[in-house]
Design a protein around this motif. Structure first.
Motif, PDB file in Angstrom:
ATOM      1  N   ILE A 140       0.778  -1.172   0.015  1.00 47.26           N
ATOM      2  CA  ILE A 140      -0.113   0.111   0.028  1.00 47.26           C
ATOM      3  C   ILE A 140       0.767   1.297  -0.172  1.00 47.26           C
ATOM      4  CG2 ILE A 140      -1.520   1.313   1.356  1.00 47.26           C
ATOM      5  CD1 ILE A 140      -2.686  -1.562   2.298  1.00 47.26           C
ATOM      6  N   ARG A 141       1.599   1.275   0.899  1.00 47.03           N
ATOM      7  CA  ARG A 141       2.666   2.462   1.006  1.00 47.03           C
ATOM      8  C   ARG A 141       3.598   2.692  -0.465  1.00 47.03           C
ATOM      9  NH1 ARG A 141       7.680   3.753   1.420  1.00 47.03           N
ATOM     10  NH2 ARG A 141       8.469   1.617   1.317  1.00 47.03           N
ATOM     11  N   LEU A 142       4.067   1.378  -0.901  1.00 42.19           N
ATOM     12  CA  LEU A 142       4.887   1.861  -2.035  1.00 42.19           C
ATOM     13  C   LEU A 142       3.926   2.211  -3.113  1.00 42.19           C
ATOM     14  CD1 LEU A 142       7.012  -1.420  -2.150  1.00 42.19           C
ATOM     15  CD2 LEU A 142       7.836   1.024  -2.055  1.00 42.19           C
ATOM     16  N   ILE A 143       2.734   1.683  -3.478  1.00 41.63           N
ATOM     17  CA  ILE A 143       1.632   2.147  -4.703  1.00 41.63           C
ATOM     18  C   ILE A 143       1.273   3.588  -4.437  1.00 41.63           C
ATOM     19  CG2 ILE A 143      -0.677   1.937  -5.217  1.00 41.63           C
ATOM     20  CD1 ILE A 143       1.261  -0.255  -6.458  1.00 41.63           C
ATOM     21  N   ASN A 144       0.999   4.063  -3.063  1.00 43.93           N
ATOM     22  CA  ASN A 144       0.600   5.501  -2.897  1.00 43.93           C
ATOM     23  C   ASN A 144       1.846   6.379  -2.839  1.00 43.93           C
ATOM     24  OD1 ASN A 144      -1.199   7.287  -1.292  1.00 43.93           O
ATOM     25  ND2 ASN A 144       0.752   7.592  -0.023  1.00 43.93           N
ATOM     26  N   GLN A 148      -4.405   1.999   9.998  1.00 47.80           N
ATOM     27  CA  GLN A 148      -3.169   1.465   9.397  1.00 47.80           C
ATOM     28  C   GLN A 148      -3.242   1.810   8.061  1.00 47.80           C
ATOM     29  OE1 GLN A 148      -0.415   1.045  11.621  1.00 47.80           O
ATOM     30  NE2 GLN A 148      -1.775   1.641  13.201  1.00 47.80           N
ATOM     31  N   ILE A 149      -3.876   1.356   7.408  1.00 49.96           N
ATOM     32  CA  ILE A 149      -4.053   1.474   5.894  1.00 49.96           C
ATOM     33  C   ILE A 149      -4.009   2.972   5.356  1.00 49.96           C
ATOM     34  CG2 ILE A 149      -5.759   1.568   3.783  1.00 49.96           C
ATOM     35  CD1 ILE A 149      -6.440  -1.219   5.156  1.00 49.96           C
ATOM     36  N   ALA A 150      -4.875   3.900   6.090  1.00 54.50           N
ATOM     37  CA  ALA A 150      -4.703   5.246   5.905  1.00 54.50           C
ATOM     38  C   ALA A 150      -3.293   5.792   6.270  1.00 54.50           C
ATOM     39  CB  ALA A 150      -5.797   5.915   6.702  1.00 54.50           C
ATOM     40  N   SER A 151      -2.891   5.292   7.164  1.00 54.98           N
ATOM     41  CA  SER A 151      -1.362   5.934   7.575  1.00 54.98           C
ATOM     42  C   SER A 151      -0.402   5.563   6.695  1.00 54.98           C
ATOM     43  CB  SER A 151      -0.818   5.428   8.940  1.00 54.98           C
ATOM     44  OG  SER A 151       0.354   5.680   9.344  1.00 54.98           O
ATOM     45  N   ALA A 152      -0.542   4.285   6.037  1.00 55.44           N
ATOM     46  CA  ALA A 152       0.467   3.732   4.771  1.00 55.44           C
ATOM     47  C   ALA A 152       0.208   4.894   3.543  1.00 55.44           C
ATOM     48  CB  ALA A 152       0.059   2.487   4.563  1.00 55.44           C
ATOM     49  N   MET A 153      -1.115   5.250   3.451  1.00 62.08           N
ATOM     50  CA  MET A 153      -1.389   6.365   2.197  1.00 62.08           C
ATOM     51  C   MET A 153      -1.250   7.841   2.603  1.00 62.08           C
ATOM     52  SD  MET A 153      -4.651   4.268   0.618  1.00 62.08           S
ATOM     53  CE  MET A 153      -4.402   5.517  -0.879  1.00 62.08           C
ATOM     54  N   GLY A 154      -0.635   8.078   3.656  1.00 62.01           N
ATOM     55  CA  GLY A 154      -0.100   9.345   4.329  1.00 62.01           C
ATOM     56  C   GLY A 154      -1.386  10.062   4.735  1.00 62.01           C
TER      57      GLY A 154
END
Length: 386
Positions: A223-227, A305-311
């Motif tokens: 998720i972080r890498l795609i974002n 946690q998903i939101a955090s990985a997406m900033g």
């Protein structure tokens, strides 16, 4: 409540990652006992030159080959059966798939049919493949489908207009040769759709009721890498460093969802894709934010946690605020990469919703969705996505 002490299994193939990996196909096909190789690809990948690179590597090792390119964007059951007949009649003994999810899923289907001597649709469901396939090497040329590392094969039944999932560790490839350079020939729209497919894999795996610490690690990093890299990768197709980050995301997301399975987005997207023959990644993207809104109340901590990985920082926000903020970020990302259509733009109408919902309810991906969904829940999500 799940415990981290529960017994877990993590299925993954051997894989080699890096620029030039595709050129190792011949060496590894020979190591796996290959003598005559069925190369499964599609016309677009052939035109880009990646299939020829793989064929040359086979020839360098003295291996014979047959080329099968009769694969649709959503591989059909009849195409699998045709490929299996080529495999049998040409006396092939190993498979190499070069392309996106379609050639890889088709190659998996070919292997299943050849070994088990039954029509491919007999294996739909979980753990129904009794006899292992011949050796299979996958070389992905898109950054998102992750068929090269998963225990999934998705096959379309054009008669019933439905996409069906075959889930079995028997369809995990023997080897994946993951070469980020192959992404440099992807057009912007396909880059966006497959990247959003990887994002969906990561999100659904992370909130799946079959997730584990092992799948969580891979899902969040995907998720972080795609974002952080998808928008720039769409805009700079020849930037190999950006393409590498997106390909890493695809790998991590694949390892996550292959083991944690998926959820309502994929169950519903399979239904739409089978009915309208629409691009799988785009179907996922259209439905993703709507399913997030449905699922978030069932797993708010995980979506934080998903939101955090997406900033996006959701700490201290109300449930309604959390939903709106995360949906806003997902929609921003879709808009930035140029995926802006809704269901009606791919041909879905309100009268289609009952039939689509019925098919989605029977998709095995729905079993691991974090919130139980009934028929009316699915219908409402489809209606909101129109």
């Amino acid at each position: 409540m799940k415990s981290e002490l529960e017994l877990r299994k993590f299925v993954a193939p051997e894989y080699i990652f890096g620029v030039g990996a595709r050129r190792l196909a011949g060496r590894y096909a020979k190591n796996l006992g290959g003598k005559r190789i069925l190369v499964v690809s599609d016309p677009g990948v052939v035109a880009a030159g990646w299939t020829q690179d793989v064929i040359e590597s086979l020839l360098e090792e003295g291996l014979a080959y047959e080329l099968f390119t009769g694969v649709s964007p959503n591989p059909r059951a009849d195409e699998v059966m045709a490929g299996a007949e080529v495999f049998r009649s040409k006396k092939c003994n190993a498979l190499v798939a070069v392309g996106g999810g379609s050639p890889m899923d088709c190659a998996k289907g070919i292997g299943i049919v050849y070994s088990n001597r039954q029509p491919i649709l007999e294996f739909v469901g979980v753990d129904k493949v009794g006899i292992p396939m011949p050796p299979l090497i996958c070389i992905p040329t898109t950054g998102g489908t992750s068929a090269d590392v998963s225990q999934f094969a998705i096959i379309s039944n054009p008669i019933d207009k439905i996409k069906l999932a075959i889930i079995s560790k028997s369809v995990v490839p023997d080897l994946s040769l993951i070469d980020p350079l192959t992404l440099t020939t992807l057009d912007p729209f396909l880059t966006a759709c497959t990247g959003l497919d990887a994002l969906t894999h990561g999100i659904e795996a992370y909130v799946s009721n079959a997730s584990s610490p092992m799948t969580d690690l891979h899902a969040l990093e995907a998720i972080r890498l795609i974002n952080e890299n998808l928008v720039a990768s769409v805009k700079n197709p020849q930037d190999v460093e950006l393409r590498t980050k997106v390909m890493q995301a695809s790998l991590y997301a694949g390892l996550a969802f292959s083991n944690a399975i998926l959820g309502a987005v994929h169950a519903m997207a399979h239904s739409v894709g089978g009915e309208r023959d629409a691009p799988h990644g785009e179907c996922n993207a259209i439905l993703l934010d709507h399913v997030i809104a449905f699922n978030l109340p069932a797993s708010p901590e995980r979506f934080e946690q998903i939101a955090s990985a997406m900033g996006v920082d959701l700490r201290g926000k109300t449930l309604i605020e959390k939903t709106k903020m995360l949906m806003k970020r997902v929609r921003e990302l879709k808009r930035e990469v140029g995926v802006a259509r809704v269901l009606k733009d791919v041909g879905v109408t309100r009268t289609d919703v009952p039939q689509l919902s019925e098919k989605a309810l029977h998709d095995p991906c729905l079993l691991t969705n974090p919130r139980r969904a009934n028929r009316r829940d699915i219908e409402v999500i489809y209606e909101e996505a129109l």
